[in-house]
Design an enzyme around this catalytic site. Structure first.
Site, PDB file in Angstrom:
ATOM      1  N   THR A 196       0.799  -1.220   0.000  1.00 37.94           N
ATOM      2  CA  THR A 196       0.000   0.000   0.000  1.00 37.94           C
ATOM      3  C   THR A 196       0.837   1.279   0.000  1.00 37.94           C
ATOM      4  OG1 THR A 196      -0.153   0.102   2.419  1.00 37.94           O
ATOM      5  CG2 THR A 196      -1.831  -1.191   1.263  1.00 37.94           C
TER       6      THR A 196
ATOM      7  N   PHE B 287       0.274  -4.711   3.335  1.00 39.45           N
ATOM      8  CA  PHE B 287       1.331  -4.297   4.250  1.00 39.45           C
ATOM      9  C   PHE B 287       1.778  -2.883   3.925  1.00 39.45           C
ATOM     10  CE2 PHE B 287       3.441  -6.176   0.611  1.00 39.45           C
ATOM     11  CZ  PHE B 287       4.517  -5.347   0.379  1.00 39.45           C
ATOM     12  N   CYS B 288       2.392  -2.241   4.923  1.00 43.62           N
ATOM     13  CA  CYS B 288       2.966  -0.909   4.762  1.00 43.62           C
ATOM     14  C   CYS B 288       4.103  -0.763   5.767  1.00 43.62           C
ATOM     15  CB  CYS B 288       1.910   0.176   4.938  1.00 43.62           C
ATOM     16  SG  CYS B 288       1.092   0.133   6.549  1.00 43.62           S
ATOM     17  N   THR B 289       4.664   0.420   5.898  1.00 41.43           N
ATOM     18  CA  THR B 289       5.874   0.590   6.693  1.00 41.43           C
ATOM     19  C   THR B 289       5.671   0.226   8.164  1.00 41.43           C
ATOM     20  OG1 THR B 289       6.544   2.382   5.220  1.00 41.43           O
ATOM     21  CG2 THR B 289       7.728   2.186   7.306  1.00 41.43           C
TER      22      THR B 289
ATOM     23  N   ILE C 111       6.168  -3.473   8.018  1.00 39.06           N
ATOM     24  CA  ILE C 111       7.468  -3.963   7.569  1.00 39.06           C
ATOM     25  C   ILE C 111       8.512  -3.829   8.671  1.00 39.06           C
ATOM     26  CG2 ILE C 111       9.301  -3.662   5.848  1.00 39.06           C
ATOM     27  CD1 ILE C 111       7.050  -2.273   4.097  1.00 39.06           C
TER      28      ILE C 111
END
Length: 290
Positions: A130, A174-176, A203
């Site tokens: 994302t 998923f993202c940071t 992540i």
């Protein structure tokens, strides 16, 4: 060594403006730098400082309405990763532009880093990154779909145009650090998608918890501070930032003819006018003089 804390919490703040002054005061008193965003939907940001300073600021945040169970992720930096402290008031703590999306009402199912590999390896699961295109460009999970968006606000439109591709699939996102997935998975649920999952802690938590030899992550993870990127174990990565466009560069990109420190890189050389570049050069001269 500086402690870096990344945090967010979706919780209703009736008057976020009243929270700003005391929060900024404790940050300044503790010598903490970074950026914190306050909105009616909660708090989001990354801060850095001494271990004691970060602990004091986090203790203050946990006294805010609905923040007693605040979670955060810690990493470290050898140099101070932020120039100053900012506490800003925003409409959203992560901008999606969809006022009906409320992660407090419905979000995807959280998947712990230890269970993520098994999920995304399943043949009936589509994995969607994302993040923005420049973030994906330096690292992502093997086999993940890149929406090629330049801002998170473009994600709903991308989904509407591509949703037929995912008919009959489970969606893993998923993202940071996890915050964008809170809204992205909530959006998909609002659109009638039943089986939606997202990586708990993002992540950063995966790179912290999952051994490199077991990892399905490829490359580095972009972070929004002077470290630019981190890798497995949250070790600082090799990337540098172009201050003309705020995109990450490989060290070899500094040798390309389009690169001018503080002004341009090979990605943004055609995006700015001569007037823009003159302004960037003056900014760079000011920075060099300190």
């Amino acid at each position: 060594m500086f402690t870096v804390a990344t945090l967010y919490r979706f919780t209703p703040f009736d008057d976020p403006a009243s929270l700003r002054g005391p929060l900024l005061e404790v940050c300044l008193a503790e010598g903490v730098t970074g950026t914190l965003l306050l909105a009616r939907e909660g708090i989001n940001g990354t801060i850095a400082g001494t271990a004691d300073g970060i602990a004091a600021v986090l203790a203050h945040i946990r006294t805010l309405p609905g923040c007693a169970e605040l979670e955060w992720k810690e990493s470290h930096a050898e140099a101070q990763p932020f120039n100053r402290m900012k506490v800003r008031l925003k409409r959203e703590i992560v901008t999606m532009g969809q006022p009906d999306v409320d992660p407090r009402g419905a979000v995807g199912r959280y998947v712990k880093p230890a269970d993520w590999n098994a999920l995304i390896a399943a043949p009936d699961v589509a994995v969607i990154d994302t993040r923005n295109d420049y973030e994906v460009g330096i690292g992502t999970f093997s086999g993940a779909i890149d929406p090629d968006t330049q801002s998170f606000g473009e994600f709903p439109e991308w989904w509407e145009k591509n949703r037929d591709r995912f008919e009959g699939k489970k969606i893993a996102m998923f993202c940071t650090g996890g915050i964008r997935c809170e809204k992205a998975t909530s959006w998909l649920i609002c659109q009638g998608v039943d089986e939606v999952f997202h990586l708990q802690g993002g992540i950063l938590k995966y790179l912290e918890d999952v051994p490199e030899e077991e990892s399905l992550w490829e490359g580095e993870c972009f972070v929004f501070d002077k470290r630019v990127s981190v890798g497995h174990g949250l070790a600082e990565g090799p990337h540098v930032l172009c201050y003309g466009c705020r995109r990450p560069m490989e060290p070899a990109d500094l040798e390309r003819p389009e690169y001018e420190e503080g002004v341009s890189c090979h990605r943004c050389i055609g995006e700015h006018t001569d007037e823009d570049r003159a302004r960037f050069r003056e900014r760079q001269r000011q920075m060099a003089r300190g």
